[in-house]
Design an enzyme around this catalytic site. Sequence first.
Site, PDB file in Angstrom:
ATOM      1  N   TYR A   1       1.956   1.300  13.167  1.00  0.00           N
ATOM      2  CA  TYR A   1       1.505   0.283  12.218  1.00  0.00           C
ATOM      3  C   TYR A   1       0.602   0.869  11.142  1.00  0.00           C
ATOM      4  CZ  TYR A   1       2.738  -4.611  13.059  1.00  0.00           C
ATOM      5  OH  TYR A   1       3.373  -5.826  13.089  1.00  0.00           O
TER       6      TYR A   1
ATOM      7  N   GLU B   1       2.822   2.462   2.851  1.00  0.00           N
ATOM      8  CA  GLU B   1       3.105   1.384   1.907  1.00  0.00           C
ATOM      9  C   GLU B   1       2.034   1.292   0.834  1.00  0.00           C
ATOM     10  OE1 GLU B   1       3.709  -2.243   4.166  1.00  0.00           O
ATOM     11  OE2 GLU B   1       4.969  -1.171   5.596  1.00  0.00           O
TER      12      GLU B   1
END
Lengths: 273, 225
Positions: free
Chosen positions: B147, B154
């Site tokens: 994660y 991102e």
Amino acid sequence: MFKMYPQWYPARQSIRLDPKGKSLKDEDVLQHLPVGTTATFYFRDLGAQISWVTVFLTEYAGPLLIYLMFYFRVPFIYVPKYDFTTSKHWVVHLACMCHSFHYVKRLLETLFVHRFSHGTMPLRNIFKNCTYYWGFAAWMAYYINHPLYTPPTYGEQQIRLALTVFLFCQIGNFSIHIALRNLRPPGSKTRKIPYPTKNPFTWIFLLVSCPNYTYELGSWLGFTLMTQCLPVAAFTLVGFIQMTVWAKGKHRSYLKEFRDYPTLRSPILPFIL
Amino acid sequence: MPSSLKARTSGTTELLYESFLSRWLVIAVGLVRAYLARGSYHGLYYSIEKPLKYFQTGALLEILHCAVGIVPSSVVLTGFQVMSRVFLTWAVTHSVREVQSEDSVLLFVVAWTVTEIIRYSFYTFSLLNHLPYLIKWARYTFFFVLYPMGVAGELLTIYAALPYVQKTGLYSITLPNNYNFSFDYHTFLILVMISYIPLFPQLYFHMIRQRKKVLGHVEEYSKVE
């Protein structure tokens, strides 16, 4: 109950006979309830409450004032050279008058016309509702009063048509509010089927259960046409979706409560929705 | 969801998940091969660009699966994750050519690939009622690293795209125009980055809570699967 636990004022109490059932109403009398010699009640805390009137006044006063701030081009919104200037387009002045009129009407109706079934709603609603109304008002007002605003493509024709629609629907909406108020004697919470009155604006009751929402949609369509502004169209759309949800719910309650409810009526749009 | 419908669709869903699984394996294999061929990890994005786009967009179906009830995950959380991935794939990486050679792209592609391989294996085996404990453990443990890795990739990619978006005015609308509306994609991207601050911890802690529920449960009884 309130005497034993003062933090749970009456508006916050929900009392029911069955934990999963519906709440009892204020008017229910103990002798008339389906209980034996001993009754068990279930209590639920509805959370902090706030009166409907307070919420409505706050959520409507906001857009009124916020829009005017943008209209008068208060500093820190647009480029400084435009501070406190006025738009050269007359439609911008007209739009301000219409928008302000709309919210003044709503405030006055809240104070003098509407008869509310419930006294209060959950406190968190005021934050949610104000964000919605105030946020959209700021977003719309920013573009309509912007120095680079572009007036409608079809000019005076378009604006005149839009104004007609807007005013027609404002009067219509007000007529419905008055008709609904007259259904209910002061201080009571009775529910009756609304019917058309002598006022032609109420004849729409023949086709629609919640014409107040129908007229409201019409008003905002008029305003969208008048300003030719995409954020206004967005606000109209979101409002329409919400009002349709409410109208469908109201329509369903009418059908459940009244066996002789007129079958020709649709919730919000005649024959369509 | 009615059990009859569930029985009828679960065969198709398994096949669907196996196909998704194999596609992500394709991406993984593609990445490894390209890396070995080039000797470096620069420009690996191009070797898996097309499959990535198709599969990530195909993942939109996932939202439907949650809505219909084939998969017990929440529609909101899944929808949100799929939307954010589709956004990263198309609206950032595809749209801004200059970021495609960034290392950060590789970072999130690898994170997504590993996550999806484990996740689809998990779903497929679950539907077949034959779930190896290892897969379940992996699904609820690897995310601790994957994660943050994905999020870092991102965010860095969006950040890298900013100057190019500002310079070219990509996807932006300026005043004046006939609809009296404006949109600044540059500002929008910054707001998206800021939105990670409240959202990422929620998703992360949700997974941690799920982990306690799922894995903690098994420790009470002996391994059944």
